[in-house]
Design a protein around this motif. Sequence first.
Motif, PDB file in Angstrom:
ATOM      1  N   LEU A 128     -30.944   6.682  65.876  1.00 16.37           N
ATOM      2  CA  LEU A 128     -31.701   6.491  64.634  1.00 16.37           C
ATOM      3  C   LEU A 128     -31.109   7.248  63.442  1.00 16.37           C
ATOM      4  CD1 LEU A 128     -35.390   6.516  65.931  1.00 16.37           C
ATOM      5  CD2 LEU A 128     -34.120   4.577  64.985  1.00 16.37           C
ATOM      6  N   PRO A 129     -30.577   8.476  63.616  1.00 14.34           N
ATOM      7  CA  PRO A 129     -30.019   9.179  62.450  1.00 14.34           C
ATOM      8  C   PRO A 129     -28.718   8.570  61.915  1.00 14.34           C
ATOM      9  CG  PRO A 129     -30.597  10.719  64.202  1.00 14.34           C
ATOM     10  CD  PRO A 129     -30.636   9.357  64.795  1.00 14.34           C
ATOM     11  N   PHE A 130     -28.083   7.699  62.686  1.00 16.29           N
ATOM     12  CA  PHE A 130     -26.790   7.150  62.263  1.00 16.29           C
ATOM     13  C   PHE A 130     -27.032   5.909  61.408  1.00 16.29           C
ATOM     14  CE2 PHE A 130     -25.947   9.592  66.054  1.00 16.29           C
ATOM     15  CZ  PHE A 130     -24.790  10.272  65.722  1.00 16.29           C
ATOM     16  N   ARG A 131     -26.987   6.115  60.099  1.00 16.21           N
ATOM     17  CA  ARG A 131     -27.306   5.051  59.161  1.00 16.21           C
ATOM     18  C   ARG A 131     -26.051   4.534  58.466  1.00 16.21           C
ATOM     19  NH1 ARG A 131     -32.759   4.983  58.645  1.00 16.21           N
ATOM     20  NH2 ARG A 131     -33.896   6.859  59.310  1.00 16.21           N
ATOM     21  N   HIS A 132     -26.196   3.369  57.825  1.00 14.91           N
ATOM     22  CA  HIS A 132     -25.120   2.754  57.050  1.00 14.91           C
ATOM     23  C   HIS A 132     -23.891   2.500  57.926  1.00 14.91           C
ATOM     24  CE1 HIS A 132     -27.677   3.776  53.726  1.00 14.91           C
ATOM     25  NE2 HIS A 132     -27.546   5.064  53.961  1.00 14.91           N
ATOM     26  N   ILE A 157      -0.436  11.834  72.984  1.00 10.50           N
ATOM     27  CA  ILE A 157      -1.409  10.765  73.166  1.00 10.50           C
ATOM     28  C   ILE A 157      -1.086   9.627  72.209  1.00 10.50           C
ATOM     29  CG2 ILE A 157      -3.846  10.175  73.168  1.00 10.50           C
ATOM     30  CD1 ILE A 157      -4.349  13.272  73.421  1.00 10.50           C
ATOM     31  N   THR A 158      -0.932   8.432  72.771  1.00 13.67           N
ATOM     32  CA  THR A 158      -0.695   7.230  71.980  1.00 13.67           C
ATOM     33  C   THR A 158      -1.948   6.369  72.036  1.00 13.67           C
ATOM     34  OG1 THR A 158       1.667   7.239  72.514  1.00 13.67           O
ATOM     35  CG2 THR A 158       0.735   5.175  71.696  1.00 13.67           C
ATOM     36  N   GLY A 159      -2.535   6.095  70.887  1.00  5.30           N
ATOM     37  CA  GLY A 159      -3.700   5.226  70.820  1.00  5.30           C
ATOM     38  C   GLY A 159      -3.294   3.858  70.312  1.00  5.30           C
ATOM     39  N   ILE A 160      -3.705   2.815  71.026  1.00  3.61           N
ATOM     40  CA  ILE A 160      -3.400   1.456  70.568  1.00  3.61           C
ATOM     41  C   ILE A 160      -4.686   0.645  70.483  1.00  3.61           C
ATOM     42  CG2 ILE A 160      -1.091   1.512  71.575  1.00  3.61           C
ATOM     43  CD1 ILE A 160      -2.124  -0.476  73.713  1.00  3.61           C
ATOM     44  N   ASP A 161      -4.703  -0.283  69.541  1.00  7.51           N
ATOM     45  CA  ASP A 161      -5.834  -1.199  69.414  1.00  7.51           C
ATOM     46  C   ASP A 161      -5.304  -2.508  68.829  1.00  7.51           C
ATOM     47  OD1 ASP A 161      -8.397  -2.478  68.512  1.00  7.51           O
ATOM     48  OD2 ASP A 161      -9.192  -0.551  69.188  1.00  7.51           O
ATOM     49  N   PRO A 162      -5.686  -3.657  69.410  1.00  9.88           N
ATOM     50  CA  PRO A 162      -5.199  -4.928  68.857  1.00  9.88           C
ATOM     51  C   PRO A 162      -5.892  -5.340  67.567  1.00  9.88           C
ATOM     52  CG  PRO A 162      -6.659  -5.328  70.704  1.00  9.88           C
ATOM     53  CD  PRO A 162      -6.462  -3.840  70.634  1.00  9.88           C
ATOM     54  N   ASP A 163      -7.005  -4.694  67.243  1.00 11.82           N
ATOM     55  CA  ASP A 163      -7.739  -5.011  66.014  1.00 11.82           C
ATOM     56  C   ASP A 163      -7.060  -4.288  64.848  1.00 11.82           C
ATOM     57  OD1 ASP A 163      -9.553  -5.144  63.853  1.00 11.82           O
ATOM     58  OD2 ASP A 163     -11.264  -5.262  65.223  1.00 11.82           O
ATOM     59  N   PRO A 164      -6.522  -5.019  63.867  1.00  9.96           N
ATOM     60  CA  PRO A 164      -5.821  -4.362  62.759  1.00  9.96           C
ATOM     61  C   PRO A 164      -6.705  -3.418  61.954  1.00  9.96           C
ATOM     62  CG  PRO A 164      -6.175  -6.691  62.286  1.00  9.96           C
ATOM     63  CD  PRO A 164      -6.526  -6.484  63.727  1.00  9.96           C
ATOM     64  N   ARG A 165      -8.016  -3.676  61.932  1.00 14.03           N
ATOM     65  CA  ARG A 165      -8.924  -2.807  61.177  1.00 14.03           C
ATOM     66  C   ARG A 165      -9.041  -1.448  61.852  1.00 14.03           C
ATOM     67  NH1 ARG A 165     -14.009  -6.586  61.617  1.00 14.03           N
ATOM     68  NH2 ARG A 165     -13.287  -6.332  63.767  1.00 14.03           N
ATOM     69  N   ALA A 166      -9.146  -1.452  63.169  1.00 16.23           N
ATOM     70  CA  ALA A 166      -9.217  -0.188  63.902  1.00 16.23           C
ATOM     71  C   ALA A 166      -7.902   0.563  63.794  1.00 16.23           C
ATOM     72  CB  ALA A 166      -9.561  -0.451  65.369  1.00 16.23           C
ATOM     73  N   ALA A 167      -6.798  -0.148  63.975  1.00 15.24           N
ATOM     74  CA  ALA A 167      -5.490   0.503  63.909  1.00 15.24           C
ATOM     75  C   ALA A 167      -5.244   1.110  62.535  1.00 15.24           C
ATOM     76  CB  ALA A 167      -4.390  -0.501  64.251  1.00 15.24           C
ATOM     77  N   ARG A 168      -5.667   0.415  61.488  1.00 18.61           N
ATOM     78  CA  ARG A 168      -5.511   0.945  60.129  1.00 18.61           C
ATOM     79  C   ARG A 168      -6.312   2.223  59.957  1.00 18.61           C
ATOM     80  NH1 ARG A 168      -8.986   1.230  56.466  1.00 18.61           N
ATOM     81  NH2 ARG A 168     -10.365  -0.262  57.518  1.00 18.61           N
ATOM     82  N   PHE A 169      -7.571   2.185  60.390  1.00 18.67           N
ATOM     83  CA  PHE A 169      -8.413   3.369  60.251  1.00 18.67           C
ATOM     84  C   PHE A 169      -7.811   4.544  61.015  1.00 18.67           C
ATOM     85  CE2 PHE A 169     -11.771   6.307  61.270  1.00 18.67           C
ATOM     86  CZ  PHE A 169     -12.572   6.329  60.135  1.00 18.67           C
ATOM     87  N   ALA A 170      -7.363   4.308  62.242  1.00 17.31           N
ATOM     88  CA  ALA A 170      -6.805   5.387  63.053  1.00 17.31           C
ATOM     89  C   ALA A 170      -5.554   5.979  62.411  1.00 17.31           C
ATOM     90  CB  ALA A 170      -6.484   4.866  64.455  1.00 17.31           C
ATOM     91  N   ASP A 228     -16.045   1.031  58.692  1.00 19.37           N
ATOM     92  CA  ASP A 228     -15.385   2.337  58.568  1.00 19.37           C
ATOM     93  C   ASP A 228     -16.361   3.478  58.873  1.00 19.37           C
ATOM     94  OD1 ASP A 228     -12.996   1.182  57.983  1.00 19.37           O
ATOM     95  OD2 ASP A 228     -12.899   1.824  55.890  1.00 19.37           O
ATOM     96  N   ASN A 229     -17.600   3.341  58.403  1.00 19.01           N
ATOM     97  CA  ASN A 229     -18.602   4.361  58.727  1.00 19.01           C
ATOM     98  C   ASN A 229     -18.852   4.428  60.231  1.00 19.01           C
ATOM     99  OD1 ASN A 229     -18.998   5.136  56.080  1.00 19.01           O
ATOM    100  ND2 ASN A 229     -20.770   3.810  55.753  1.00 19.01           N
ATOM    101  N   THR A 230     -18.808   3.272  60.887  1.00 16.85           N
ATOM    102  CA  THR A 230     -18.993   3.238  62.334  1.00 16.85           C
ATOM    103  C   THR A 230     -17.883   3.992  63.033  1.00 16.85           C
ATOM    104  OG1 THR A 230     -20.080   1.082  62.156  1.00 16.85           O
ATOM    105  CG2 THR A 230     -19.290   1.729  64.332  1.00 16.85           C
ATOM    106  N   TYR A 231     -16.633   3.759  62.629  1.00 18.84           N
ATOM    107  CA  TYR A 231     -15.513   4.484  63.225  1.00 18.84           C
ATOM    108  C   TYR A 231     -15.671   5.993  63.029  1.00 18.84           C
ATOM    109  CZ  TYR A 231     -12.953   0.043  63.713  1.00 18.84           C
ATOM    110  OH  TYR A 231     -12.548  -1.221  64.071  1.00 18.84           O
ATOM    111  N   ARG A 232     -16.134   6.399  61.850  1.00 18.04           N
ATOM    112  CA  ARG A 232     -16.327   7.836  61.601  1.00 18.04           C
ATOM    113  C   ARG A 232     -17.408   8.410  62.521  1.00 18.04           C
ATOM    114  NH1 ARG A 232     -16.240   5.800  56.216  1.00 18.04           N
ATOM    115  NH2 ARG A 232     -14.211   6.179  55.237  1.00 18.04           N
TER     116      ARG A 232
END
Length: 216
Positions: free
Chosen positions: A167-171, A76-89, A12-16
């Motif tokens: 480097l500044p993008f941690r966790h 704009i319609t965003g689609i992703d087959p990964d349920p984790r990405a779709a949930r976050f979006a 989730d931090n990565t998506y953010r």
Amino acid sequence: MDRPDCDARLLDNTYRQFGVINRVLSGWRRLYAVELRPLVPPLQRPLTILDLGCGGGDLAVMLSRWAARDGKPMHITGIDPDPRAARFARQRPAASGVEFREAHSSDLVREGTRFDVVISNHVLHHLAPEEFRQLLADSEILAETTALHNDLVRSPAAFALFSMAALPFRHSFIREDGLTSIRRSYRPAELSAAAPPGWSVERSSAFHQVLTWRRG
């Protein structure tokens, strides 16, 4: 981050954090200005855009905000087959003219859905050869006018720059995933050779390239 058992908090931090990376480094401001915005005036309706493999949805929201500021209506319609990405979006704060679905491009082909433009960002290097060919084939069916697949360019300079910039993008998986993605990505000549007839490659930013198809 592609592993189904990866740490959910880090994912989730990565998506953010992708929102910052894409806004600064991906070259979409130029693609919006040169490729998307000019398509709006002839239309008597919003320009429809499909974002394939939308991840956490930051690109769709970013394009929507630029379009709203410029008075250029877009849906704009965003689609992703990964349920984790779709949930976050889907859990992002609502953005005007933006919707997200858990789906694959082939699902929309079966539905008979069409869009003015099909786009993707940092998707191509994740795909096996057959998946790559299928995505481009689906793009040709789904896009009424243009398909734009923006991706990384593999180079020592890109690897070195991102290694420091991340480097500044941690966790999160930002640095690890980004460096892996650069290793997997294409050089422009390789991407051109892998693409079917009718597709062309050009640089979209210092470390990005866009694979483009236009109807007619």
